[in-house]
Write an enzyme that holds these catalytic residues in place. Structure first.
Site, PDB file in Angstrom:
ATOM      1  N   ASP A 159      -1.612  15.484   6.153  1.00 34.76           N
ATOM      2  CA  ASP A 159      -2.507  14.801   5.213  1.00 34.76           C
ATOM      3  C   ASP A 159      -3.799  15.598   5.052  1.00 34.76           C
ATOM      4  O   ASP A 159      -4.852  15.207   5.543  1.00 34.76           O
ATOM      5  CB  ASP A 159      -2.778  13.387   5.770  1.00 34.76           C
ATOM      6  CG  ASP A 159      -3.682  12.562   4.877  1.00 34.76           C
ATOM      7  OD1 ASP A 159      -3.737  12.838   3.669  1.00 34.76           O
ATOM      8  OD2 ASP A 159      -4.338  11.636   5.398  1.00 34.76           O
ATOM      9  N   HIS A 178      -7.662   3.612  -4.280  1.00 34.96           N
ATOM     10  CA  HIS A 178      -8.911   3.937  -3.589  1.00 34.96           C
ATOM     11  C   HIS A 178      -9.141   5.431  -3.625  1.00 34.96           C
ATOM     12  O   HIS A 178      -8.218   6.233  -3.461  1.00 34.96           O
ATOM     13  CB  HIS A 178      -8.994   3.349  -2.174  1.00 34.96           C
ATOM     14  CG  HIS A 178      -8.098   3.944  -1.135  1.00 34.96           C
ATOM     15  ND1 HIS A 178      -8.291   5.195  -0.602  1.00 34.96           N
ATOM     16  CD2 HIS A 178      -7.013   3.431  -0.499  1.00 34.96           C
ATOM     17  CE1 HIS A 178      -7.367   5.431   0.318  1.00 34.96           C
ATOM     18  NE2 HIS A 178      -6.563   4.391   0.400  1.00 34.96           N
ATOM     19  N   CYS A 220      -7.608  13.574   7.233  1.00 35.28           N
ATOM     20  CA  CYS A 220      -7.406  12.171   7.576  1.00 35.28           C
ATOM     21  C   CYS A 220      -8.762  11.595   7.969  1.00 35.28           C
ATOM     22  O   CYS A 220      -9.575  12.271   8.609  1.00 35.28           O
ATOM     23  CB  CYS A 220      -6.419  12.073   8.734  1.00 35.28           C
ATOM     24  SG  CYS A 220      -6.539  10.524   9.650  1.00 35.28           S
ATOM     25  N   TYR A 226       0.840  -1.197   0.000  1.00 35.91           N
ATOM     26  CA  TYR A 226       0.000   0.000   0.000  1.00 35.91           C
ATOM     27  C   TYR A 226       0.870   1.240   0.000  1.00 35.91           C
ATOM     28  O   TYR A 226       1.878   1.307   0.725  1.00 35.91           O
ATOM     29  CB  TYR A 226      -0.865   0.004   1.267  1.00 35.91           C
ATOM     30  CG  TYR A 226      -1.787   1.202   1.423  1.00 35.91           C
ATOM     31  CD1 TYR A 226      -2.827   1.426   0.538  1.00 35.91           C
ATOM     32  CD2 TYR A 226      -1.628   2.097   2.484  1.00 35.91           C
ATOM     33  CE1 TYR A 226      -3.691   2.510   0.692  1.00 35.91           C
ATOM     34  CE2 TYR A 226      -2.488   3.175   2.650  1.00 35.91           C
ATOM     35  CZ  TYR A 226      -3.514   3.373   1.745  1.00 35.91           C
ATOM     36  OH  TYR A 226      -4.373   4.433   1.910  1.00 35.91           O
ATOM     37  N   ASP A 261      -6.690   9.790  -2.704  1.00 34.41           N
ATOM     38  CA  ASP A 261      -7.514  10.813  -2.044  1.00 34.41           C
ATOM     39  C   ASP A 261      -8.862  10.967  -2.777  1.00 34.41           C
ATOM     40  O   ASP A 261      -9.575  10.007  -2.929  1.00 34.41           O
ATOM     41  CB  ASP A 261      -6.760  12.152  -1.962  1.00 34.41           C
ATOM     42  CG  ASP A 261      -5.614  12.107  -0.941  1.00 34.41           C
ATOM     43  OD1 ASP A 261      -5.584  11.190  -0.104  1.00 34.41           O
ATOM     44  OD2 ASP A 261      -4.740  12.989  -0.993  1.00 34.41           O
ATOM     45  N   GLU A 275     -14.320   3.324   5.902  1.00 38.22           N
ATOM     46  CA  GLU A 275     -13.351   4.070   6.719  1.00 38.22           C
ATOM     47  C   GLU A 275     -13.881   4.393   8.112  1.00 38.22           C
ATOM     48  O   GLU A 275     -15.075   4.727   8.289  1.00 38.22           O
ATOM     49  CB  GLU A 275     -12.968   5.373   5.982  1.00 38.22           C
ATOM     50  CG  GLU A 275     -12.060   6.327   6.747  1.00 38.22           C
ATOM     51  CD  GLU A 275     -10.651   5.800   7.040  1.00 38.22           C
ATOM     52  OE1 GLU A 275     -10.517   4.637   7.499  1.00 38.22           O
ATOM     53  OE2 GLU A 275      -9.673   6.558   6.824  1.00 38.22           O
ATOM     54  N   GLU A 308     -11.915   8.527  -2.368  1.00 33.71           N
ATOM     55  CA  GLU A 308     -12.857   8.731  -1.263  1.00 33.71           C
ATOM     56  C   GLU A 308     -13.910   9.788  -1.576  1.00 33.71           C
ATOM     57  O   GLU A 308     -13.751  10.598  -2.487  1.00 33.71           O
ATOM     58  CB  GLU A 308     -12.080   9.103   0.006  1.00 33.71           C
ATOM     59  CG  GLU A 308     -11.430  10.462  -0.027  1.00 33.71           C
ATOM     60  CD  GLU A 308     -10.160  10.546   0.844  1.00 33.71           C
ATOM     61  OE1 GLU A 308      -9.440   9.544   1.003  1.00 33.71           O
ATOM     62  OE2 GLU A 308      -9.895  11.656   1.352  1.00 33.71           O
ATOM     63  N   ARG A 364     -13.898   4.529  -1.367  1.00 37.75           N
ATOM     64  CA  ARG A 364     -13.817   4.664   0.088  1.00 37.75           C
ATOM     65  C   ARG A 364     -14.924   5.595   0.549  1.00 37.75           C
ATOM     66  O   ARG A 364     -15.090   6.687  -0.010  1.00 37.75           O
ATOM     67  CB  ARG A 364     -12.444   5.236   0.463  1.00 37.75           C
ATOM     68  CG  ARG A 364     -12.396   5.859   1.852  1.00 37.75           C
ATOM     69  CD  ARG A 364     -10.976   6.182   2.272  1.00 37.75           C
ATOM     70  NE  ARG A 364     -10.916   7.308   3.177  1.00 37.75           N
ATOM     71  CZ  ARG A 364      -9.799   7.770   3.743  1.00 37.75           C
ATOM     72  NH1 ARG A 364      -8.643   7.194   3.482  1.00 37.75           N
ATOM     73  NH2 ARG A 364      -9.822   8.817   4.537  1.00 37.75           N
ATOM     74  N   ASP A 383      -3.471   5.165  -2.523  1.00 32.24           N
ATOM     75  CA  ASP A 383      -4.436   6.136  -2.011  1.00 32.24           C
ATOM     76  C   ASP A 383      -4.423   7.352  -2.938  1.00 32.24           C
ATOM     77  O   ASP A 383      -3.433   8.096  -2.979  1.00 32.24           O
ATOM     78  CB  ASP A 383      -3.957   6.525  -0.595  1.00 32.24           C
ATOM     79  CG  ASP A 383      -4.838   7.534   0.096  1.00 32.24           C
ATOM     80  OD1 ASP A 383      -5.784   8.045  -0.510  1.00 32.24           O
ATOM     81  OD2 ASP A 383      -4.544   7.804   1.290  1.00 32.24           O
ATOM     82  N   ASN A 399      -9.531  -0.655   7.786  1.00 34.23           N
ATOM     83  CA  ASN A 399      -8.304   0.128   7.968  1.00 34.23           C
ATOM     84  C   ASN A 399      -7.841   0.058   9.424  1.00 34.23           C
ATOM     85  O   ASN A 399      -8.478   0.635  10.306  1.00 34.23           O
ATOM     86  CB  ASN A 399      -8.599   1.581   7.556  1.00 34.23           C
ATOM     87  CG  ASN A 399      -7.395   2.496   7.689  1.00 34.23           C
ATOM     88  OD1 ASN A 399      -6.291   2.055   7.967  1.00 34.23           O
ATOM     89  ND2 ASN A 399      -7.621   3.781   7.476  1.00 34.23           N
TER      90      ASN A 399
HETATM   91  C1  LIG Z   1      -5.391   5.376   5.104  1.00 34.37           C
HETATM   92  C2  LIG Z   1      -5.079   6.827   5.051  1.00 34.37           C
HETATM   93  O1  LIG Z   1      -5.953   7.451   4.131  1.00 34.37           O
HETATM   94  C3  LIG Z   1      -3.673   7.060   4.526  1.00 34.37           C
HETATM   95  O2  LIG Z   1      -3.457   8.093   3.867  1.00 34.37           O
HETATM   96  O3  LIG Z   1      -2.802   6.247   4.832  1.00 34.37           O
HETATM   97  C4  LIG Z   1      -5.180   7.542   6.437  1.00 34.37           C
HETATM   98  C5  LIG Z   1      -4.372   6.871   7.521  1.00 34.37           C
HETATM   99  C6  LIG Z   1      -4.128   7.691   8.767  1.00 34.37           C
HETATM  100  O4  LIG Z   1      -4.081   8.922   8.705  1.00 34.37           O
HETATM  101  O5  LIG Z   1      -3.913   7.094   9.811  1.00 34.37           O
HETATM  102  C7  LIG Z   1      -6.660   7.643   6.801  1.00 34.37           C
HETATM  103  O6  LIG Z   1      -7.206   6.698   7.372  1.00 34.37           O
HETATM  104  O7  LIG Z   1      -7.259   8.687   6.468  1.00 34.37           O
HETATM  105 MG   LIG Z   2      -5.211   8.863   2.895  1.00 35.96          MG
END
Ligand SMILES: C[C@](O)(C(=O)O)[C@H](CC(=O)O)C(=O)O
Ligand SMILES: [Mg+2]
Length: 293
Positions: free
Chosen positions: A58, A112, A122, A43, A87, A187, A114, A157, A85, A209
């Site tokens: 993030d 994925h 996040c 991943y 986004d 999520e 979202e 997602r 990811d 997750n």
């Molecule tokens: C899965 C996730 O989208 C990621 O970017 O790794 C994050 C992980 C995190 O911030 O712990 C998320 O769950 O949004």
């Molecule tokens: Mg993410």
């Protein structure tokens, strides 16, 4: 070398592993270690790219190209299928179409996308906002229409459970599958039971997750599988552990004037070279360029 597509290898891994553990590798070397450990799928975390490659939070500040660079480095280093990811897909229908084609091109197996607004957070932070079901379905349709390899996996997602509740999240997942998504990333669920409810209502593989310090307890993979999760994601565990180790080394250097207290915790040169197959490269040099004297 295998002849199947990355997407097909990801689909096969999901079907065969019960459940498939998907491990976050923030760089190519982490990918090599994960592969050698016996993992079947990798991943690339959006948070990981923002944090590790750019020193940013993030919060939707990285772009498609930022993530492509890191994804391509990992797919070059390993044959394991890589989930990335993306986004929110980085824009409208045409941007999303470009995103899909570019990620296919660098050998990514699955992405994925979202349903958060572009100004995303996040998934485990408060005050998230999601777009309408229709807008997310349009994102998915644009992605599905753009893929040239039908085995390339488009995972939807939903961040809606934390915003609108479980039932609304499940309704969204159903709509996203109707729109053409292949798999569902549920999520920030707070109960094992919620995976069970997703599974009962949704006829597609489901991802759980297991990010640390988030809203979801760190369940065992077997209990997640029993509750209906087909994939278990560990996006940043290795990154967080490596960060803590690195900080100790920096502190020792600063405070002690040397790093000797930390050497026992370090991966040795021999171990490093082993993961890199260093000696096979050296042998190659020797056979190519050493002259018989
Ligand atoms: C899965 C996730 O989208 C990621 O970017 O790794 C994050 C992980 C995190 O911030 O712990 C998320 O769950 O949004
Ligand atoms: Mg993410």
């Amino acid at each position: 070398m295998t002849t199947t597509t990355p997407g097909q290898r990801f689909r096969d891994a999901v079907a065969n592993a019960k459940p498939l553990q998907i491990v976050g590798t923030i760089n190519a070397y982490f990918a090599l270690m994960a592969e050698r450990t016996g993992h079947q799928a990798l991943y690339l975390s959006g948070a990981g790219v923002a944090n590790a490659s750019y020193g940013l939070p993030d919060l939707g500040m990285t772009s498609m190209n930022d993530v492509i660079i890191d994804a391509g480095r990992i797919t070059s280093a390993t044959a394991l299928p890589l989930l990335v990811d993306i986004d929110t897909g980085w824009g409208g229908a045409f941007n999303i179409a470009r995103t899909i084609r570019e990620f296919e091109k660098v050998g990514v197996a699955a992405v994925h996308m979202e349903d958060q607004v572009a100004q995303k957070r996040c998934g485990h932070r408060p005050n998230k906002a999601v777009v309408s079901i229709d807008e997310m379905c349009d994102r998915i349709k644009a992605a599905v229409d753009a893929r040239t390899d039908p085995s390339f996996v488009i995972m939807a997602r939903t961040d809606a459970v934390a915003v609108e509740g479980l039932e609304a999240g499940i309704k969204r997942a159903q709509a996203y599958l109707e729109a053409g998504a292949d798999m569902i990333f549920a999520e920030a669920l707070t109960e094992l039971e919620h995976y069970r409810q997703f599974k009962a209502a949704v006829n597609a593989p489901i991802l759980a997750n297991m990010t640390e310090f988030g809203k979801t307890e760190l369940f065992h993979k077997d209990e997640l599988f029993e509750a209906g999760a087909d994939m278990v994601l560990y996006p940043l565990g290795a990154f967080r552990a490596a960060n803590a180790a690195a900080l100790k080394v920096f502190e020792a250097m600063k405070n002690d004037g040397h790093q000797r207290s930390q050497v026992d915790a370090m991966q040795t040169r021999t171990e490093l070279y082993d993961f890199l197959n260093y000696h096979s490269y050296e042998d190659k040099l020797d056979t190519l360029f050493t002259q018989d004297k």
